[in-house]
Design an enzyme around this catalytic site. Structure first.
Site, PDB file in Angstrom:
ATOM      1  N   ASP A 126     -15.658   2.395   6.080  1.00 33.00           N
ATOM      2  CA  ASP A 126     -14.611   3.307   5.600  1.00 33.00           C
ATOM      3  C   ASP A 126     -15.119   4.147   4.436  1.00 33.00           C
ATOM      4  O   ASP A 126     -14.849   5.345   4.354  1.00 33.00           O
ATOM      5  CB  ASP A 126     -13.362   2.537   5.181  1.00 33.00           C
ATOM      6  N   HIS A 186       0.851  -1.190   0.000  1.00 30.47           N
ATOM      7  CA  HIS A 186       0.000   0.000   0.000  1.00 30.47           C
ATOM      8  C   HIS A 186       0.885   1.238   0.000  1.00 30.47           C
ATOM      9  O   HIS A 186       1.837   1.336   0.791  1.00 30.47           O
ATOM     10  CB  HIS A 186      -0.901   0.022   1.236  1.00 30.47           C
ATOM     11  N   LYS A 224      -9.241  -1.599   5.149  1.00 29.22           N
ATOM     12  CA  LYS A 224      -9.387  -2.107   3.782  1.00 29.22           C
ATOM     13  C   LYS A 224      -8.356  -3.197   3.477  1.00 29.22           C
ATOM     14  O   LYS A 224      -8.665  -4.211   2.872  1.00 29.22           O
ATOM     15  CB  LYS A 224      -9.227  -0.959   2.779  1.00 29.22           C
ATOM     16  N   ARG A 273     -15.180  12.566   5.887  1.00 31.46           N
ATOM     17  CA  ARG A 273     -13.921  13.244   6.244  1.00 31.46           C
ATOM     18  C   ARG A 273     -13.471  14.175   5.129  1.00 31.46           C
ATOM     19  O   ARG A 273     -12.924  15.246   5.379  1.00 31.46           O
ATOM     20  CB  ARG A 273     -12.837  12.202   6.532  1.00 31.46           C
ATOM     21  N   SER A 275      -8.539   3.786   8.336  1.00 26.64           N
ATOM     22  CA  SER A 275      -9.096   3.748   6.984  1.00 26.64           C
ATOM     23  C   SER A 275      -8.291   2.798   6.101  1.00 26.64           C
ATOM     24  O   SER A 275      -8.837   1.901   5.454  1.00 26.64           O
ATOM     25  CB  SER A 275      -9.084   5.169   6.413  1.00 26.64           C
TER      26      SER A 275
HETATM   27  N1  URA Z   1      -6.039   6.682   1.983  1.00 23.93           N
HETATM   28  C1  URA Z   1      -7.065   6.027   2.572  1.00 23.93           C
HETATM   29  O1  URA Z   1      -7.477   4.973   2.131  1.00 23.93           O
HETATM   30  N2  URA Z   1      -7.613   6.585   3.665  1.00 23.93           N
HETATM   31  C2  URA Z   1      -7.196   7.736   4.213  1.00 23.93           C
HETATM   32  O2  URA Z   1      -7.727   8.161   5.207  1.00 23.93           O
HETATM   33  C3  URA Z   1      -6.131   8.404   3.575  1.00 23.93           C
HETATM   34  C4  URA Z   1      -5.564   7.855   2.467  1.00 23.93           C
END
Ligand code: URA
Length: 437
Positions: A163, A84, A189, A170, A185
């Protein structure tokens, strides 16, 4: 009895730590639509200012993870490892890393995002390949991870729905840049993907979420701590995002640059970061004994073309035109191109990644709102990177212009603001700033 949302907002506003059960009830109530957005917005703002400790952040992540399906890939042989990145401009690393890791024996279940604001998204880049589908059903995703070794799709409605809902909130309440909220967040995922391990690329610098090394370190430690507490192997690299990574910024242009990399060419910075992150995946998967062996394996897969063959296999398996990765002429191409000349002679002292990302967006390569459509063909090629000497009038970048692109004078002004030219070359800076394993 869970405490009512008002009390939780009040406690967090005053700096108290919340009990995991209360956080779980809050997330659950919000996901089911029982807690209104105005209370969840106030809660996010309280977290933004007061933060969360490690126990609270883990509770938030777990609650968001459990809001939807959690994939179980344990029946697929081999280690399932994903990567990621916290997001950067010109960051097309996933496009080469997934096939390279798969070619070296790692299983890569990758659920990626779309571009928003100045940063691009892997899904938009992949969709510039004619026919490529990122909306495969989970059963097909599972089958391709098993058979091909890698599959790259978008977030499904059933994966961490909390999320999806919270991120949208947000985004419009100025509460994105909070380490506990970002951590929950991202990790909710990633943990829903059914992975055994995760390599994190935490970007640091002007073009990144985290502008300073201490902030990036704190985010990396938070992300890795959550992953390890959930029994996953995690390595984090802090990498520089002071200027765009590689040269191409824009969806199809970034696919072309990926193919160049997989053919053994491409920009040195892109190649170095890609090899390093892929090598970390091999190490976590246990298919290489140490980092030098892992790097050598990745370089080998570039040299003998197995990485490019694997990319073509992934493209074919996901409905795309595999010939497009051999013949970039089959990718969308912008109708017009022009170069932006340097206003002065000297050395490139800085290229503001965020400004370049916004210029690409103004050309049509990105989206300001989730529902906007991107133009796959437009974008720009950086021709002068930090440290390069430049003559007055020499091109700084080549712009690929489309029907919806901002007029040339406005784009040129953006480019001139993004490039800083000085009398001497800046000291060479490291690309991989820190490794946290
Ligand atoms: N990427 C995400 O998936 N969530 C965040 O809060 C910031 C970047």
């Amino acid at each position: 009895m869970p405490r009512p949302p008002y009390e939780l907002i009040h406690s967090k506003r005053d700096g108290a730590a919340l009990a995991p059960a209360d956080i779980a009830a809050l997330v659950d109530g919000f996901t089911r639509g029982e807690i209104p957005e105005y209370q969840m917005s106030a809660f996010c703002m309280a977290v933004f200012f007061r933060g969360m400790d490690v126990v609270e952040t883990r509770a938030l992540t777990e609650a968001m993870l459990r809001s939807g399906d959690v994939l179980d890939l344990s029946d697929i042989p081999g280690a399932k490892i994903d990567k990621h990145s916290t997001g950067g401009v010109g960051d097309k690393v996933s496009l080469a890393l997934a096939p390279l890791a798969a070619a070296c024996g790692v299983k890569v279940p990758m659920i990626s995002g779309r571009g928003l604001g100045h940063t691009g998204g892997t899904l938009d880049k992949l969709e510039s390949i004619p026919g490529f589908r990122v909306d495969l059903p989970i059963d097909r995703f599972r089958a391709l991870v098993r058979e091909v070794g890698a599959c790259l799709i978008g977030q499904t409605a059933r994966l961490a729905p909390a999320d999806r809902k919270l991120y949208a909130l947000r985004d419009v309440t100025a509460t994105v840049e909070s380490i506990p909220l970002i951590s929950a967040s991202i990790m909710s995922k990633k943990l829903a993907e059914g992975i055994d391990g995760l390599v994190l690329d935490v970007k640091v610098g002007a073009g990144a979420f985290m502008k300073t090394l201490p902030d990036a370190r704190a985010l990396a430690a938070s992300l890795a701590g959550i992953g390890r507490a959930m029994g996953k192997r995690v390595t984090a690299l802090l990498t520089a995002m002071d200027q765009p990574l590689g040269c191409a910024v824009g969806n199809a242009l970034e696919v072309v640059e990926t193919v160049e990399l997989l053919r053994g060419g491409g920009p040195a910075d892109l190649r170095a970061v890609t090899v390093e992150l892929t090598a970390e995946m091999l190490l976590l998967a246990g298919v290489a004994a140490d980092l030098p062996a892992a790097r050598a394996a990745v370089e080998g897969a570039i040299r003998d073309g197995r990485g490019l063959d694997k990319l073509a296999e992934i493209v074919r398996a996901q409905g795309g035109d595999p010939e497009a990765v051999r013949d970039p002429g089959r990718l969308p191409r912008a109708p017009r191109r022009y170069e932006v000349p340097a206003p002065a002679a000297g050395f490139v002292a800085a290229v503001d990644g965020e400004a370049v990302g916004l210029a690409a967006m103004a050309l049509g390569a990105g989206r300001a709102r989730v529902e906007d459509r991107v133009d796959p063909a437009v974008g720009l090629e950086v021709l002068k990177k930090v440290g390069d000497p430049v003559e007055r009038g020499e091109p700084l970048c080549r712009v690929h212009e489309g029907a919806r692109s901002e007029p040339r004078p406005a784009v040129t002004a953006r480019i001139h603001r993004a490039w800083r030219i000085a009398g001497s070359a800046p000291a060479a800076a490291a690309l991989v700033l820190e490794r946290m394993a």
